[in-house]
Enzyme design. Sequence first.
Site, short mmCIF file in Angstrom:
data_model
loop_
_atom_site.label_atom_id
_atom_site.label_comp_id
_atom_site.label_asym_id
_atom_site.label_seq_id
_atom_site.Cartn_x
_atom_site.Cartn_y
_atom_site.Cartn_z
N TYR A 1 -2.03 -10.10 0.00
CA TYR A 1 -1.95 -8.64 0.11
C TYR A 1 -3.27 -8.00 -0.27
O TYR A 1 -3.81 -7.14 0.46
CB TYR A 1 -0.82 -8.14 -0.79
CG TYR A 1 -0.67 -6.65 -0.87
CD1 TYR A 1 0.00 -5.94 0.12
CD2 TYR A 1 -1.20 -5.94 -1.95
CE1 TYR A 1 0.15 -4.56 0.04
CE2 TYR A 1 -1.06 -4.56 -2.04
CZ TYR A 1 -0.39 -3.88 -1.04
OH TYR A 1 -0.25 -2.51 -1.13
N THR B 1 8.04 3.10 -7.11
CA THR B 1 8.69 3.36 -5.83
C THR B 1 9.55 2.16 -5.49
O THR B 1 9.67 1.22 -6.26
CB THR B 1 7.66 3.57 -4.69
OG1 THR B 1 7.01 2.31 -4.42
CG2 THR B 1 6.61 4.60 -5.05
N SER C 1 -5.60 1.60 0.23
CA SER C 1 -5.87 0.28 -0.33
C SER C 1 -4.94 0.06 -1.52
O SER C 1 -3.79 0.50 -1.52
CB SER C 1 -7.34 0.15 -0.73
OG SER C 1 -7.61 -1.13 -1.26
N ASN D 1 -1.18 4.90 5.95
CA ASN D 1 -0.42 4.60 4.74
C ASN D 1 0.61 3.49 4.91
O ASN D 1 0.93 2.78 3.96
CB ASN D 1 0.30 5.88 4.28
CG ASN D 1 1.40 5.60 3.29
OD1 ASN D 1 1.17 5.43 2.10
ND2 ASN D 1 2.65 5.56 3.78
N ILE E 1 2.90 1.82 -8.89
CA ILE E 1 3.64 3.07 -8.77
C ILE E 1 5.14 2.80 -8.78
O ILE E 1 5.61 1.80 -8.22
CB ILE E 1 3.27 3.81 -7.46
CG1 ILE E 1 1.75 3.95 -7.33
CG2 ILE E 1 3.94 5.18 -7.40
CD1 ILE E 1 1.10 4.82 -8.37
N ASP F 1 5.83 0.58 14.99
CA ASP F 1 5.76 -0.68 14.25
C ASP F 1 4.29 -1.09 14.22
O ASP F 1 3.72 -1.48 15.25
CB ASP F 1 6.61 -1.76 14.92
CG ASP F 1 6.67 -3.05 14.11
OD1 ASP F 1 5.83 -3.23 13.21
OD2 ASP F 1 7.55 -3.87 14.39
#
Length: 258
Positions: free
Chosen positions: A163, A198, A149, A100, A196, A67
């Site tokens: 973010y 996802t 990033s 990542n 992206i 975590d």
Amino acid sequence: MNQANSTAPRIALITGGSRGLGKNTALHLARDGVGVILTYVGNRAAAEQTVAEIAATGAKAVALQLDLAKSSTFPAFADAVRAALKSTWNAERFTYLVNNGGMGVHAAIAETTEAAFDELYNVHLKGTFFLTQALLPLIADGGRIVNTSSGLARFSLPGYAAYAAMKGGIEVMTRYMAKEFGARGIAVNTVAPGAIETDFGGGLVRDNAEINAFVAGQTALGRVGRPDDIGAAVASLLRPENGWINAQRIEVSGGMFV
């Protein structure tokens, strides 16, 4: 010193490697013959499925729980990495660190809570900084680090201020890492994905047709990014012949907002 070379096994540690862009990166690296240590937060079944997919390529893989928001656990995690290296590869060092793992919060500045801001900070900025610190003794001299990033650190879209601020910090941190780790031959770069398709952020870009079309319309290549676009780019950056690329921000966005 333990130089990364052609005779030693190439091993990558990828945080958040059980799903999304981390998983895609892991599979691309595995196809290049790179062993993988991937981390997951809570979904062990998904992590083990990814390990099985990597094994099907002929590469070895191990899944470890981590975590990123809990930096107090990093020394114990480093011990687990050390044990996995020994038991799986009979190695003392790994070659590539791909920072990542992460999560997203979408909220206007006026509506961002302190708790949400702190969570982003702990995972993205503090987590990346102190995990890299904890793992630095285990990275081979001549190895590489890739920090993740976002295109949002260059262009601005409402709702992503907190973010993007963390990702801006990642980009500055990358340059300092490259400067400080250069004596060991460790190259450090940032990869900044664009939007992206996802499940990140609840699958907003992937599942919302209006947002998907908007992003495609603002991208020079005329479509939204796919996981393979990012995984392939990271794997390419980590190939032995690309070791002279250092301290760079590489945006992989198809040309968003150019």
